[in-house]
Motif scaffolding. Structure first.
Motif, short mmCIF file in Angstrom:
data_model
loop_
_atom_site.label_atom_id
_atom_site.label_comp_id
_atom_site.label_asym_id
_atom_site.label_seq_id
_atom_site.Cartn_x
_atom_site.Cartn_y
_atom_site.Cartn_z
N PHE A 164 2.15 -8.93 -6.64
CA PHE A 164 1.34 -9.89 -5.94
C PHE A 164 0.99 -9.40 -4.43
O PHE A 164 0.12 -9.62 -3.92
N TRP A 165 2.25 -9.04 -3.67
CA TRP A 165 2.40 -8.73 -2.36
C TRP A 165 1.37 -7.50 -2.27
O TRP A 165 0.68 -7.26 -0.94
N SER A 166 1.30 -6.33 -3.12
CA SER A 166 0.72 -5.36 -3.00
C SER A 166 -0.84 -5.52 -3.22
O SER A 166 -1.65 -4.67 -2.41
N PHE A 167 -1.34 -6.46 -3.77
CA PHE A 167 -2.72 -7.03 -3.84
C PHE A 167 -3.23 -7.27 -2.58
O PHE A 167 -4.30 -6.84 -2.17
N PHE A 168 -2.25 -7.72 -1.66
CA PHE A 168 -2.76 -8.21 -0.38
C PHE A 168 -2.57 -6.93 0.66
O PHE A 168 -2.81 -7.23 1.73
N LEU A 188 -1.78 -4.46 -14.11
CA LEU A 188 -2.95 -4.62 -15.19
C LEU A 188 -2.92 -6.13 -15.38
O LEU A 188 -3.88 -6.61 -15.61
N LEU A 189 -1.67 -6.69 -15.56
CA LEU A 189 -1.48 -8.08 -15.96
C LEU A 189 -2.03 -8.83 -14.63
O LEU A 189 -2.84 -9.85 -14.72
N GLY A 190 -1.80 -8.64 -13.47
CA GLY A 190 -2.03 -9.36 -12.43
C GLY A 190 -3.62 -9.18 -12.18
O GLY A 190 -4.33 -10.00 -11.75
#
Length: 70
Positions: free
Chosen positions: A22-26, A51-53
């Motif tokens: 989650f934090w890596s997406f941002f 992949l799920l995220g």
């Protein structure tokens, strides 16, 4: 060899993997969290979590688009 034993003894929980993804997406990560995750999270966990995220993000965006246009 003791370092490998320590690394295999500590495993990341699914919640820890989800938070890291989650934090890596941002693109926002604390260095202390990054260091801890590098020791506890296996690469396959990150791939599956990513992949799920991504699927969840796409699903939310499609749902919002349907809601906004419907």
């Amino acid at each position: 060899m003791a370092a490998n034993d320590d690394r295999s003894a500590r495993k990341a929980t699914p919640l820890r993997v989800a938070k890291a993804v989650f934090w890596s997406f941002f693109g926002v990560r604390k260095e202390s969290d990054l260091d801890r995750d590098a020791v506890t999270i296996r690469p396959v966990q990150i791939i599956i979590g990513g992949l799920l995220g991504a699927a969840l993000l796409v699903g939310v965006l499609i749902g919002l688009a349907h809601f906004a246009t419907g």
